[in-house]
Enzyme design. Structure first.
Site, PDB file in Angstrom:
ATOM      1  CB  SER A  44      -0.826   0.160   1.270  1.00  0.00           C
ATOM      2  OG  SER A  44      -1.403   1.341   1.311  1.00  0.00           O
ATOM      3  CG  MET A  45       2.032   5.739  -1.351  1.00  0.00           C
ATOM      4  SD  MET A  45       2.546   6.691  -2.590  1.00  0.00           S
ATOM      5  CE  MET A  45       1.361   6.823  -3.812  1.00  0.00           C
ATOM      6  NE  ARG A  46      -2.934   4.975  -4.063  1.00  0.00           N
ATOM      7  CZ  ARG A  46      -1.978   5.081  -4.726  1.00  0.00           C
ATOM      8  NH1 ARG A  46      -1.373   6.117  -5.329  1.00  0.00           N
ATOM      9  NH2 ARG A  46      -1.372   3.834  -4.920  1.00  0.00           N
ATOM     10  CB  THR A  47      -4.322   2.169   2.331  1.00  0.00           C
ATOM     11  OG1 THR A  47      -5.289   2.092   1.129  1.00  0.00           O
ATOM     12  CG2 THR A  47      -5.186   1.570   3.556  1.00  0.00           C
ATOM     13  NE  ARG A  71      -4.856  -2.288   1.176  1.00  0.00           N
ATOM     14  CZ  ARG A  71      -4.713  -1.352   0.215  1.00  0.00           C
ATOM     15  NH1 ARG A  71      -3.185  -1.504  -0.588  1.00  0.00           N
ATOM     16  NH2 ARG A  71      -5.434  -0.471  -0.130  1.00  0.00           N
ATOM     17  CG  HIS A  84     -10.517  -0.269  -1.405  1.00  0.00           C
ATOM     18  ND1 HIS A  84     -10.155   0.317  -0.029  1.00  0.00           N
ATOM     19  CD2 HIS A  84      -9.344   0.540  -2.130  1.00  0.00           C
ATOM     20  CE1 HIS A  84      -9.039   0.831   0.046  1.00  0.00           C
ATOM     21  NE2 HIS A  84      -8.569   1.096  -1.452  1.00  0.00           N
ATOM     22  CD  GLN A  96      -9.752   4.461  -3.455  1.00  0.00           C
ATOM     23  OE1 GLN A  96      -8.681   4.296  -2.956  1.00  0.00           O
ATOM     24  NE2 GLN A  96     -10.032   5.871  -4.159  1.00  0.00           N
ATOM     25  CG  ASN A 107     -10.818  -4.736  -4.715  1.00  0.00           C
ATOM     26  OD1 ASN A 107     -10.770  -4.170  -5.644  1.00  0.00           O
ATOM     27  ND2 ASN A 107      -9.594  -5.049  -3.900  1.00  0.00           N
ATOM     28  CG  ASP A 121      -8.868  -0.868  -9.595  1.00  0.00           C
ATOM     29  OD1 ASP A 121      -7.633  -0.536  -9.453  1.00  0.00           O
ATOM     30  OD2 ASP A 121      -9.202  -1.648  -8.983  1.00  0.00           O
ATOM     31  CB  SER A 129      -7.028  -6.904  -8.054  1.00  0.00           C
ATOM     32  OG  SER A 129      -7.943  -5.886  -8.108  1.00  0.00           O
ATOM     33  CG  MET A 130      -2.171  -5.391  -4.671  1.00  0.00           C
ATOM     34  SD  MET A 130      -2.254  -4.532  -3.173  1.00  0.00           S
ATOM     35  CE  MET A 130      -3.961  -3.665  -2.873  1.00  0.00           C
ATOM     36  CB  CYS A 168      -8.872   3.640  -6.670  1.00  0.00           C
ATOM     37  SG  CYS A 168      -8.605   1.928  -7.343  1.00  0.00           S
ATOM     38  CG  LEU A 169      -4.234   7.054  -8.553  1.00  0.00           C
ATOM     39  CD1 LEU A 169      -3.583   8.254  -7.850  1.00  0.00           C
ATOM     40  CD2 LEU A 169      -4.035   6.637  -9.918  1.00  0.00           C
ATOM     41  NE  ARG A 213      -8.622   5.607   0.666  1.00  0.00           N
ATOM     42  CZ  ARG A 213      -7.479   4.534   0.779  1.00  0.00           C
ATOM     43  NH1 ARG A 213      -7.060   4.402  -0.773  1.00  0.00           N
ATOM     44  NH2 ARG A 213      -7.455   3.533   1.478  1.00  0.00           N
TER      45      ARG A 213
END
Ligand code: CP
Ligand code: NVA
Length: 309
Positions: free
Chosen positions: A57-60, A108, A135, A138, A166, A227, A231-232, A267-268, A295
């Site tokens: 994660s960066m943003r979260t 997460r 999510h 978000q 998600n 998006d 996904s992850m 959402c990046l 966020r």
């Protein structure tokens, strides 16, 4: 102040419309205060939050940690190697131990069941910072961003183009509570979860459309949303998905079909040149960075809500 609901913030439709809108109003207020440089509002003073990350994660991570700190609290980052949820220790034990040290858990995880288990066994509020299923933080930030840019979410047309993942599930759950027009355009076989679609349709709150035609979908959109296609947890499918999702890229041509009032959101992190072109991300109607900033503001309001502050 929003009325009390469940102790946790796991799914948007766990809350009623008034509560969701009042959390968003609160986000605007606290945002204005933080942006003014005023650092005297410290509702989280003396409080601590454990942040569990089973995925990158960066943003979260940065928005939760910074937001909690700016309002007086202390957040502890627990990465994939620290906790090893379910591997080094059972989720129910982690939930009970952290409840004895901290005031909030933010997590997460991969399996949605993990966040449900954390919430079940924790005596403190648990906030969902993304699962394979949804999510919600978000989409609260996205709603705030749409309200700021267009005046209100109600009645707006939001068109998501890509994987029914998600992010889409949280959009559908928001559409179960707040009325707007939500369209999801995905390749065949990559539509969102059927039960979630049914739930949102049954709520009868919003106009909801699931389609395989992105060009038709975007017409008259207020927001075109994208998006990643993988996904992850699905990164090994990325190559294959690039073939399947051909025609679902948000590019200049698709934005042209959407029309002049359409904002672009994502959402990046974005893979430029894959699900979206560089030009669309950089265009004047792209609001991906105000969206990312929100966020923090949306989550501050969510944390205030779950703590009853
Ligand atoms: N949008 C989002 O959740 O970003 P991170 O994965 O960087 O937290
Ligand atoms: N659908 C993406 C969202 C990342 C914020 C993922 O789960 O990887």
């Amino acid at each position: 102040k929003a009325k009390a609901g469940p102790k946790d913030f796991l799914h948007i439709d766990d809350f009623d419309k008034d509560t969701i809108l009042s959390i968003l109003d609160r986000a605007k207020e606290v945002k204005a205060q933080i942006k003014s440089g005023d650092r005297t509002y410290l509702p989280f003073k003396g409080k601590t939050m454990a942040m569990i990350f089973a995925k990158p994660s960066m943003r979260t991570r940065v928005s939760f940690e910074t937001g909690f700190h700016l309002l007086g609290g202390h957040a502890i980052y627990l990465g994939p190697d620290d906790i090893q949820m379910g591997k080094r220790e059972e989720t129910r034990d982690i939930a009970r131990v952290l409840s004895r040290y901290n005031d909030i858990i933010m997590a997460r995880v991969f399996a949605h069941q993990d966040i449900l288990d954390l919430a079940k066994y924790a005596s403190i509020p648990v906030i969902n910072g993304l699962t394979d299923y949804n999510h919600p933080c978000q989409i609260m930030a996205d709603a705030l961003t749409i309200i700021e840019h267009t005046g209100q979410l109600e009645g707006k047309k939001v068109v998501y183009v890509g994987d029914g993942n998600n992010i889409v599930h949280s959009w559908l759950l928001l559409a179960s509570v707040v009325p707007f027009h939500f369209v999801c355009a995905s390749p065949r076989g990559y539509e969102p979860d059927v039960r979630t679609i049914k739930r949102a349709l049954k709520a009868g709150v919003s106009k909801i459309e699931i389609t395989n035609d992105p060009k038709e979908a975007v017409r008259g959109a207020d927001v075109v949303y994208s998006d990643v296609w993988a996904s992850m947890g699905q990164k090994e499918e990325a190559e294959y998905r690039r073939q399947v999702f051909l025609g679902f890229q948000v590019n200049e041509e698709l934005m042209e079909l959407a029309g002049p009032k359409a904002y672009f959101m994502h959402c990046l992190p974005a893979e430029r040149g894959v699900e979206v072109t560089n030009g669309v991300v950089e265009a004047p109607n792209s609001i991906v960075f105000p969206q990312a900033e929100n966020r923090m503001h949306a989550q501050n309001a969510i944390m205030l809500h779950v703590l009853g502050l």
